[in-house]
Design an enzyme around this catalytic site. Structure first.
Site, PDB file in Angstrom:
ATOM      1  N   LYS A   1      24.293 -41.560 -79.887  1.00  0.00           N
ATOM      2  CA  LYS A   1      23.424 -41.301 -78.583  1.00  0.00           C
ATOM      3  C   LYS A   1      24.137 -40.894 -77.489  1.00  0.00           C
ATOM      4  O   LYS A   1      25.559 -40.934 -77.679  1.00  0.00           O
ATOM      5  CB  LYS A   1      22.841 -42.609 -78.357  1.00  0.00           C
ATOM      6  CG  LYS A   1      23.896 -43.733 -77.647  1.00  0.00           C
ATOM      7  CD  LYS A   1      23.013 -44.913 -77.421  1.00  0.00           C
ATOM      8  CE  LYS A   1      23.060 -45.191 -76.012  1.00  0.00           C
ATOM      9  NZ  LYS A   1      24.589 -45.885 -75.533  1.00  0.00           N
TER      10      LYS A   1
ATOM     11  N   HIS B   1      18.279 -48.851 -77.775  1.00  0.00           N
ATOM     12  CA  HIS B   1      18.618 -50.175 -78.587  1.00  0.00           C
ATOM     13  C   HIS B   1      17.426 -51.145 -78.220  1.00  0.00           C
ATOM     14  O   HIS B   1      16.598 -51.766 -79.343  1.00  0.00           O
ATOM     15  CB  HIS B   1      19.952 -50.905 -78.051  1.00  0.00           C
ATOM     16  CG  HIS B   1      20.945 -49.759 -77.983  1.00  0.00           C
ATOM     17  ND1 HIS B   1      21.256 -49.284 -79.120  1.00  0.00           N
ATOM     18  CD2 HIS B   1      22.100 -49.967 -77.113  1.00  0.00           C
ATOM     19  CE1 HIS B   1      22.628 -48.406 -78.851  1.00  0.00           C
ATOM     20  NE2 HIS B   1      23.052 -49.114 -77.572  1.00  0.00           N
TER      21      HIS B   1
HETATM   22  C1  BG6 Z   1      26.335 -48.913 -76.135  1.00  0.00           C
HETATM   23  C2  BG6 Z   1      26.195 -48.524 -74.657  1.00  0.00           C
HETATM   24  O1  BG6 Z   1      25.385 -47.930 -76.883  1.00  0.00           O
HETATM   25  O2  BG6 Z   1      26.215 -50.139 -76.296  1.00  0.00           O
HETATM   26  C3  BG6 Z   1      27.207 -49.165 -73.902  1.00  0.00           C
HETATM   27  O3  BG6 Z   1      26.337 -47.077 -74.558  1.00  0.00           O
HETATM   28  C4  BG6 Z   1      27.073 -50.766 -74.362  1.00  0.00           C
HETATM   29  O4  BG6 Z   1      27.180 -49.029 -72.437  1.00  0.00           O
HETATM   30  C5  BG6 Z   1      26.941 -50.909 -75.803  1.00  0.00           C
HETATM   31  O5  BG6 Z   1      28.233 -51.432 -73.633  1.00  0.00           O
HETATM   32  C6  BG6 Z   1      26.686 -52.402 -76.324  1.00  0.00           C
HETATM   33  O6  BG6 Z   1      26.861 -52.573 -77.344  1.00  0.00           O
HETATM   34  P1  BG6 Z   1      27.259 -54.016 -77.927  1.00  0.00           P
HETATM   35  O7  BG6 Z   1      27.316 -53.860 -79.463  1.00  0.00           O
HETATM   36  O8  BG6 Z   1      28.496 -54.373 -77.520  1.00  0.00           O
HETATM   37  O9  BG6 Z   1      26.049 -54.812 -77.549  1.00  0.00           O
END
Ligand code: BG6
Length: 512
Positions: A170, A262
């Protein structure tokens, strides 16, 4: 209590995955970048350590920096040892794995790069007997995705003896229109069935467990609807700020960065109908159908249903924390949201009238992500007759991170002579029950791509329908005027406007 006793080294337990990776070459564009170092190579190494990879497995890293194969191997060794987190680094496994690592300096925009890659792939196919299977991983700037796909196509390496698949990170566009343009460009070269759009949240253990939990038990599914559920809260809180990614982030913002992909995917998994089979498209059809049932906000509905915020400078303990607009790479006048919360409704028979509250933010007090399903209140009789001490409705929480697990809160009678009740939890944590560490999301997702399972990847239709929803909110925010962007102090739980959003429905955010 659930018994599960893997024997010996948990990482090499043969029960851990039954899948093995067929012979193949993974080509990584952007091999000098952070994602390769922190996630991709450690995940591939872990697969090697778990004996999932075939002996001929190979990686070709590509980026602009000139480097020999040996130098690349040395760099990757350092990164893997550093970013492995909870898995052991084994010299012997590394030595075997490293013989399959190769490097090529090349520019994604230069056709010569793909010609040289074609030659390299032919040589690897012969010497390592990969059967011509190739996975192209685009870990470059998103603006280069289309050029890379076209370069692969023009060099004639999008097809070959074995399978050819493309993985894209993404953001898949920055709005509906650009997402369509990008997918069209990828489709000039690859069929949708061979395009794997990564959403790493779908690789997280708890998110995967949602379907097993819902459809592998008899007791929840009959309650999983508007008759028994009062509302659902989905939170992804981060304590970090933008950490050197200021220039990307100020173009994106939290709604695009976390909710469009997400959190909407998590929500779709929580709310979708059961799929008929495990076939990747059967599962993705159900997720897409759910996303299509979400009410798209009209601009005049946005003020009451979606809130943005931006963190400002503050002190956390003894330390002073920068505000977003003071971060390196961020425009001091930036109006980008670093926090977003929204309420939305699924317009189908199962969920009509049940609010789903989503929130995410940077620079919040802690890193914590969870899904909380709040059941309806019991009638105001018997234990719940006294309005001064209302009974807590049952709550199911699925904790995505940290400490993946789930917990169901129930009311229990307090021992003694009075008819008094108190909430108690039935809970389990993966780490405690199964004893084995959960595979990292990238490890599982890479395994999925290499074994051809697309169920945890975003299909074109799901991406586009999510953009339609997010674009509605962005337009609404625009009409609220540039002056409108509530600020919250770094280290707090977001702007007060977000509290008002949920309070206006008579509810509150969960305290995490
Ligand atoms: C990413 C975002 O997709 O997911 C980031 O671009 C974010 O900004 C990250 O920090 C969070 O992922 P996780 O696995 O640490 O919750």
């Amino acid at each position: 209590m659930l018994e599960f006793m893997p024997s010996g080294n948990p990482f090499q337990d043969p029960l851990r995955f039954e899948r093995r990776v067929p012979e193949c070459t993974v080509v990584i564009f952007g091999a000098n970048g952070d994602l390769t170092k922190r996630k991709l190579l450690p995940a591939l190494y872990r697969l090697a350590y778990e004996q999932r990879l075939s002996p001929g497995f190979a990686v070709v890293g590509i980026s602009r920096t000139p480097m020999t194969d040996d130098r690349f191997r040395e760099n990757m060794r350092e990164s893997v040892a550093r970013f492995l987190e909870d898995a052991p680094f084994d010299e012997e496994v590394w030595t075997g794995f490293a013989t399959g690592l190769f490097y090529m300096a090349g520019d994604v925009n230069d056709p010569v790069c793909y010609q040289r890659l074609a030659t390299r792939l032919r040589a690897i196919e012969e010497t390592r007997r990969t059967g011509g299977n190739v996975l192209f991983y685009l870990s470059t700037q998103p603006s280069q995705y289309a050029a890379a796909a076209r370069g692969i196509g023009a060099a004639g390496i999008a097809n070959g003896n074995g399978w050819r698949r493309l993985v894209v990170e993404k953001p898949f566009g920055h709005d509906l229109e650009s997402a369509r343009v990008l997918s069209d460009a990828l489709h000039e070269v690859f069929n949708e069935r061979d395009v794997y759009r990564i959403d790493h949240y779908l690789g997280k253990e708890t998110v995967q467990n949602i379907l097993a939990f819902r459809f592998g038990n008899g007791i929840f599914e009959p309650l999983w609807n508007r008759r028994y559920i009062n509302h659902v809260q989905i939170t992804a809180a981060e304590s970090i700020g933008v950490e050197g990614r200021g220039s990307y982030y100020q173009e994106a913002g939290s709604l695009r960065d976390m909710i469009q992909n997400h959190l909407l995917q998590v929500m779709a998994t929580i709310a979708m109908e059961p799929s008929a089979t495990f076939d990747p498209d059967a599962v993705r059809d159900e997720r897409a159908k759910l996303l299509r049932s979400i009410h798209v906000m009209k601009p005049d509905e946005v003020a009451a249903n979606a809130v943005a915020g931006q963190y400002g400078a503050s002190r956390v303990g003894a330390a002073s924390v920068l505000g977003f607009r003071e971060e390196p790479g961020v425009d001091p006048q930036s109006r980008t949201d670093t926090y977003a919360a929204a309420t939305f409704f699924v317009e189908n028979w199962r969920w009509a009238g049940v609010p789903f509250y989503l929130r995410t933010g940077k620079a919040l007090p802690k890193r914590a992500s969870e899904i909380a399903v709040q059941f309806k209140e019991i009638p105001r009789i018997l234990f719940n007759a006294d309005p001064v001490t209302p009974q807590m409705p049952n709550l199911l929480t699925l904790r995505i991170q940290p400490e993946e697990g789930l917990s169901l809160s129930l009311m229990s009678r307090v021992p003694g002579t009075r008819a008094e009740t108190h909430p108690v939890d039935m809970s389990f944590k993966y780490g405690e029950v199964f004893g084995t560490p959960s595979p990292e999301a990238y490890e599982r997702l890479l395994l999925d791509v290499m074994t051809g399972d697309a169920s945890r990847f975003m299909r074109r239709d799901a991406v586009e329908v999510s953009w339609a929803w997010v674009t509605g909110i962005l337009e609404g925010w625009k009409t609220q005027g540039v002056r409108w962007l509530p600020e919250y102090p770094a280290g707090s739980w977001g702007p007060v406007e977000a509290d008002r959003l949920i309070q206006s429905d008579g509810r509150t955010w969960r305290i995490l």
